[in-house]
Design a protein around this motif. Structure first.
Motif, mmCIF file in Angstrom:
data_model
loop_
_atom_site.group_PDB
_atom_site.id
_atom_site.type_symbol
_atom_site.label_atom_id
_atom_site.label_comp_id
_atom_site.label_asym_id
_atom_site.label_seq_id
_atom_site.Cartn_x
_atom_site.Cartn_y
_atom_site.Cartn_z
ATOM 1 N N THR D 178 0.869 -1.183 0.000
ATOM 2 C CA THR D 178 0.000 0.000 0.000
ATOM 3 C C THR D 178 0.905 1.231 0.000
ATOM 4 N N ASP D 179 0.355 2.402 0.265
ATOM 5 C CA ASP D 179 1.205 3.600 0.277
ATOM 6 C C ASP D 179 1.621 3.987 1.688
ATOM 7 N N LYS D 181 3.819 4.871 4.290
ATOM 8 C CA LYS D 181 5.217 5.298 4.241
ATOM 9 C C LYS D 181 6.103 4.537 5.221
ATOM 10 N N LEU D 184 6.713 1.109 3.861
ATOM 11 C CA LEU D 184 7.440 1.117 2.587
ATOM 12 C C LEU D 184 8.947 1.051 2.778
#
Lengths: 381, 381, 381, 381
Positions: D178-179, D181, D184
Motif C-alpha cells: 500500500t502507500d 510510508k 514502505l
C-alpha cells in the motif's frame, strides 16, 4: 479424611437446582461427608428422581422436611447434619425442625426472611447445642482468611476506610418473566423475603467486609432501588457506613451493572497499610504498606496458618469457589466431630461462619430497608 | 504547529512550585505557545529568579498580577493568554484582572473558593468574549474522550449507575505540619477555600463522571470527613448521587487511603453496556456489552475522531498525564486562534473544559458541604 | 452422577505424597468414583496406615502392585480403573500390570522414562482395548478447551507463532539436598528418568501448546541446562520450534525462575487473531482479532459446548486446578462407562488426554535431549 | 531550563513523517532546545513546506544535508547538535557529515545498515570528541533505569535467565504494497538495510535486555524468518542466548503477532530475585524476591536517584513514551552543555544511550543473520 465421615442429609437441591449441587460437591471434596438422605423437592416425583440419580436409599428420600427430621432422628444411622439449600423463606422452618430434632445444620444464606426468625434460630441453636453453619462462601478463600488475620494482627493499623461492592449484571433485564428458576424465586417476595439484590448479594458484601475488618458498622445511610420496571424487589443497593471507631465506609451491590459477572471486591485502608481483594481473582491479595510498594500476596508467599488450613494445592495452582465452599464444609465437619465427641472445637476451624453471621446480615437488611424508606436517614444497625 | 504561536503569560508557578512546571511542559509539547511574561511569585526576589531561569525578558517579569494585566494589555506584543497556577483563593481575582484586560485565561482547578466567585467569572468571561479554559486534566486523555463519545453515541444504552472515586494516601499523616509546600496551602482554608480533599480531588472525580456520562446529578447525600487530628479541612468525602433520569451513583474521594497513589477510577453502567477507566492506566478503556466479553479498548483499536485528535504517538506507545494536559493547551490554542481570527471554533477542540465545568464543580462543593452539615440530607446540586 | 460409580484403585499416593491426594479429590468432585483398593506405598506400614486413614477395606490394601492387579482382576467387585500416582519410573511397569489384568488406567505424567516404554504402553492399551488416560491437568480448564475449539474453528486463521512457557522457582536452590520428598525423586535420574524440569513441566508446556494449537512441531533446536551446582538433571530448558505448516515457536521451562510460582503461559498467533492463556488466571482467555480490541473471554461470555462441559459453577465464580483435574476424571468415567457398556464414547469426553499425548511427550523429551547433546542442532521430533 | 537552550537542527522528519515529530516533541518538553535549521526532506518543495510549518528561517531550510552541515558550521549562530531521523541507510552518511563539521549528533536507531559503518561512526565521534546519542527510547523510562540500578546493586543476585520479546502485529499483512510510508521503507532493503523486524524492533529488545542486565550475550543461535509472502526482509526473529557468566536467555521479535500493539517485555531472573517490565505499562516494574511476594514498584514507591532524574510528574500521574524520549534529549543536553563548557559530564546523564549501544546492536544484527543463514548454528556476537 482422618475422622469418621459424617452422615449428611439435604433439604432442597433437587435436579435442576443450582446451589444444591454446589453444596454436594463442596461436601465431597474433602471426604468428610456421605450423603445418605434428602427431601430434595416438595414435588414427590422430582424428589424421587433426584434421590435416585444421587444414589440415595429410597427409604431415605423424603418429600416433607418435618417428616425427614423426625425419621432421621429416630434412626440409629440417622444423619448427623442437614444441609438446607431451599429458597430463603424455608430456611427458618427447616432449620427449626432439624435443630429441634437434635441435628446439626448447614444453611445457605441469607439466614431467613426476617430478623425475628434469625434471632429465634440463634437462640434455638444455642439451646440445642448444635452447630449452625451459614455458608458465606467467600469467607472460605485462603486469601480472605489471611486478610482477616492481617487486619487482626494490626498490620493495617487503625482502620479508617472500608469499601466493599458486589456487582453483577444477570438481572439487567426482567429475567424473572422467563422460566429462569434462579431469577423466579429471587424476584418473588414470598420466597426471597423483602430483600432482593440486598439479600442475595448485599449480605455477602456486608459479611465479607465485617469478616475481614473485624468490625460491623454502627449505622448506615442507604438506598435500595429497583431499576427494572415491574420488578418487585430491589436490584441495586448503595449505602454509606459509619463505624464505632470513627471509620467510614461505602457498600454497593447491584444486579444490573452491565458487564460485571460476580465482582465482589473489598478494600480496607488503615493508618499503616491498605489491602484489596477481588473474588474473581481469589488467589491474590494486594497489600500496600503506607509509602511502600503494593505486594501481591499469594498462598505461597505468606506465612499464615489460617491460609494454610484453607489450602488444598500448592502455590501457583489456582483454587476457586468450590474449594472455598468446601472449606466451610471441612470446618463444619471438624466442629461437629469435636462436638459429637465432647471435645473442644479446633481453633483453625473457628473461622467458620455461623448463625451469628446470619443474624448480623439480617440486622443489615433491616437497617438498609428502614433507612431507604426514610430517604437515607442514618439508621443504627 | 501550523498556526502562529500564542504569547503566553503565567501567574504563579515560580521555582519550587509543582503545577506551574506542569503547565509549562504542557504548553510546550505541541509548540502552540511561547512563554513571554509572568508574575511568577509575589515575592520579588523569587519572581526575578524564576523569570531568569525561564529566560523571560526582565521587563516582563512582574510581581503584581494586576500590574501585569494592565501592562501586557497595553503592549503591542502583549500576551494573548494567561495561565493561572496560584493557590485557589487567587484564581478569581487574577482571572478577573486579565479578563477585564481582554486577555484569554487558562486556569487551574478548582475554579474559585466560592460559588459566587465562580458565577461572576462565568458572566465576565462571556461579557468579554474571552476563552476561559479550566484544566481538568483527565479530560484530555484520548480514552476518556472516547468514553464520552461512546456514551453519547448510545453504546451504553440508558445510564443506570455511575461509580467514581479518587483515592490517594499522601495526606495519611499531618504533612501540613512539615514544610511540604503542596500540603501547606491545601490544608489552609485561607488559601484552599472551604474544601480540602473535596476541592482538590473530589472535583476531579465529579467532573470526570459528568464529562464522560454527559450528566450531572440532580441531588446528593454526602459526608465530608477529617481523619487526621488537627487538620482544618476534610481529607475524605463520600457521597451518594441521584440523577434526573433515575440513574444512581456513588462518589468517593480520599487522601488517606493507604497504598493508593492517584487512583481516579470511573465506571458507568447502562442498559446495554458498561465501561471502566483507571487514570493510572490511561491508555486502556474497558468496555463490556451486556452478555459479551470485556474489550480492552486502546487508541489503536477504536475508530474515534475524538481519540485521534488527542493522540500524539502510535498505538502501543503509552501516553500519560503530560500529554493529557498538553491536550487542553492544544484545544485552547485552537479556540483562541479561531476567536482571534473571528472564525468558528473547530469542533474537535470543543471538548475543552471551561469555566462552565468550574461552575459545576463549585455547585458540587457547595452541595456536599451543605449535605454534610445536615447529616447527609439529600441536597439539590 | 447419573451413572454407576466406578470402583477406583490407586497405586502410590500414600500419606505425605502430594499428587495422590490431588487425584483423590479430583476423583471425588463429580461423584463418579469410589476408592476401594490401593497399593499406596511399597512400605507395608505406610501402606496400611494410609489405607486406614482413607477408610479402605484392609483386605484391599496391597503392598505390591502386581499382586493388586491380579487380585482385583479376580474379584467379582474388583476395581474398574487404577490411578497411577507413583514417581515416573514406575508408571510403565504398573500400567503394564493393570492393562494386562484388563483394568483401565489413569496415569500421571510424564508417561514413562523412555520413548520405548511409552510406545509399548500405547500398543498394549490398544490391544487390551482399555482406556489409558494421562493427566495433563491443564487440558481440563474450560478456557483451554475453548481455546482449542477457537483454533479448530479457524478463528485464528493459519497459525504462525506459538509461544509457550512454564516457569517456577521452587528449585532455585538445591532443595533435593533437604528432605523435601517432591524434590528428592524429581532430581534423581533413577526415579525421574533422564529429564528433570524437562519431564516435570516442559512436557506440560509442550502438551498445552499442542493441545490448543492442534499441531506438534516437526523439529526443534533445544538446550537443556542445569543451573544449580551438583544437580543431576536439567532445571532449565529452552527450545525453538518449527512446524510443518511453516509456523515457528519457542518453548521455555524453568524451575529456577526466581519469583515465578507456576507460570504456565501460552500464546498463539494466527493470520486472523491471537490468543493468550495464563494458568495462574485460568478463568480468562484473551482473544484479539487482528485490528480489533483484546477480548477477555470467560466461561460466561462464550458460547462453547466444550467450555460448558468442563464447567461446574456459574460465570464469575472462579474455578481452579482441582476442577480441571476433576474434569479429566469425569471424562475418563464417561469413556469407561461407555466402553464397559459397549457404547460409543460421548463426543464431549473425547478431549481427554491419553497415552497418545504421553507418547508425544516422550518424543519431545527425546528430541530435546538429542538436540541439546548436539549443541542445539535442529532435530526431528 | 537552567542552562542555555541548545540550537538544534534536524535531517529528515518532513511533513508526514512519524518519528521526526516525536523527536521534536521530545526536544521541546524540557525546554533545552530550539529548532533553528533543517534538511527536512530531499524533495525541495516538501522541505520548504515543512520548514515553514515549523516556523524555521527559510535561509536555514536546506535540501542537502552535506550543505547544511557545512553552512551551519560556518555560522556564528550555527546549530549545536543535529537530530537524524531519516531511514536507516542515511544515518551513517548524515552523521559523518555533521561529525566532520564538529556538530554533536542525536541519531535514531538502528545506528546504520552495516557493522562497518557503525564502527566507523564510533571511531569518528571519538576523534571529533562530539556526543553521539542514539535514541533507544525505552531506556528513558524511569522504571527501566530503576531496573538497571536494581540489577547493578546486586538485588537480583547472579543473573541466570533473560527473557525479552518485542511483539507487534502491524505488518501481519503486506502493508508495504500500500502507500503506507512507514511500511514502505522498512520493507525495502535499500533503505532499511539487511534487517527488517530484526533491525526495527529486534534491536530494541536486544538493547533493553543489555541495558537492564548490564550484560550482552557471548553467543546466539537464531532464526530470522519471513511470514508474509513476497516480503523482502524478515518479519519475525527468534533467538537463544548464552552469556559469559553462564546465564541463558531467549529473544523474540515479531511484526506479525496478531493482537499485539507494541509489546516490549523484559524479564530477568537471578539467584535472589526476578523482575518484569512491560513497555505498555511503563509506570510499573514487578520485583519478586525469591520466596517473597511480587512487588509492584512505581516511581513513588522506590528510592532511586536514577528514577527521580527521569521523572517529571508525581507518582500516580502516568508518564509515557514521549517522556522517555524527552529524557534522552534532556540527558543529551546535559552532556553537550558540559562538553561545550569543558566540564565533566554529570553522572545522572550518563545513562544516555550512545553510538556504543548502536555498535552493539549492529553486532547483534550481524550475528543473527549469520546464525540464521547457518541454520541456527551458535555464533559469537
Amino acid at each position: 479424611m482422618t475422622q469418621a465421615r459424617l452422615k449428611l442429609g439435604m433439604v432442597g437441591g433437587g435436579n435442576g437446582a443450582f446451589i444444591g449441587a454446589v453444596h454436594r460437591m463442596a461436601a465431597r471434596l474433602d471426604d468428610c461427608y456421605t450423603l445418605v438422605a434428602g427431601a430434595l423437592s416438595s414435588d414427590p416425583d422430582r424428589a424421587t428422581q433426584s434421590a435416585t440419580s444421587l444414589g440415595l436409599d429410597p427409604a431415605r428420600s423424603y418429600t416433607d422436611f418435618q417428616h425427614m427430621a423426625t425419621a432421621e432422628a429416630a434412626r440409629e444411622d440417622g444423619i448427623d447434619v442437614v444441609a438446607i439449600v431451599t429458597p430463603n423463606h424455608l430456611h427458618a422452618p427447616v432449620a427449626t425442625a432439624f435443630l429441634n430434632a437434635g441435628i446439626h445444620v448447614i444453611c445457605d444464606k441469607p439466614l431467613s426472611v426476617s430478623l425475628d426468625e434469625a434471632l429465634a434460630l440463634q437462640t434455638l441453636s444455642r439451646q440445642q447445642n448444635r452447630l449452625f453453619a451459614l455458608t458465606h462462601t467467600y469467607s472460605g478463600y485462603p486469601m480472605v482468611r489471611h486478610a482477616r488475620q492481617l487486619v487482626a494482627s494490626g498490620a493495617l493499623g487503625d482502620i479508617r476506610v472500608v469499601q466493599v461492592e458486589y456487582a453483577q449484571d444477570w438481572l439487567s433485564e426482567p429475567l424473572e418473566l422467563t422460566d429462569n428458576k434462579q431469577a423466579l424465586w429471587r424476584a418473588d417476595p414470598s420466597r426471597a423475603g423483602p430483600a432482593g439484590c440486598l439479600g442475595d448479594i448485599g449480605t455477602h458484601a456486608y459479611h465479607l467486609a465485617a469478616y475481614v475488618s473485624g468490625m460491623t458498622p454502627a449505622s448506615l445511610s442507604a438506598e435500595a432501588h429497583t431499576f427494572v420496571a415491574g420488578r418487585k424487589l430491589d436490584d441495586h443497593v448503595q449505602a454509606m457506613l459509619r463505624y464505632a471507631n470513627g471509620a467510614r465506609g461505602m457498600l454497593w451491590a447491584s444486579q444490573v451493572a452491565a458487564g460485571e459477572e460476580n465482582a465482589l471486591r473489598l478494600r480496607i485502608y488503615g493508618t499503616r497499610a491498605g489491602i484489596a481483594f477481588d473474588q474473581q481473582n481469589p488467589n491474590f491479595l494486594e497489600y500496600t504498606p503506607l509509602g511502600g510498594a503494593t505486594q501481591q500476596l499469594t498462598r505461597g508467599r505468606v506465612e499464615s496458618e489460617e491460609a494454610r488450613h484453607a489450602t488444598r494445592v500448592p502455590p501457583g495452582h489456582p483454587e476457586g469457589y468450590l474449594e472455598a465452599f468446601a472449606q466451610l464444609y471441612l470446618d463444619a465437619a471438624l466442629q461437629i466431630n469435636a462436638m459429637n465427641n465432647s471435645q473442644p472445637v479446633p481453633k483453625v476451624s473457628q473461622l467458620l461462619t455461623t448463625v451469628d453471621d446470619g443474624v448480623a446480615g439480617m440486622r443489615f437488611i433491616a437497617a438498609v430497608l428502614a433507612s431507604s424508606q426514610a430517604n437515607g436517614q442514618w439508621t443504627e444497625i
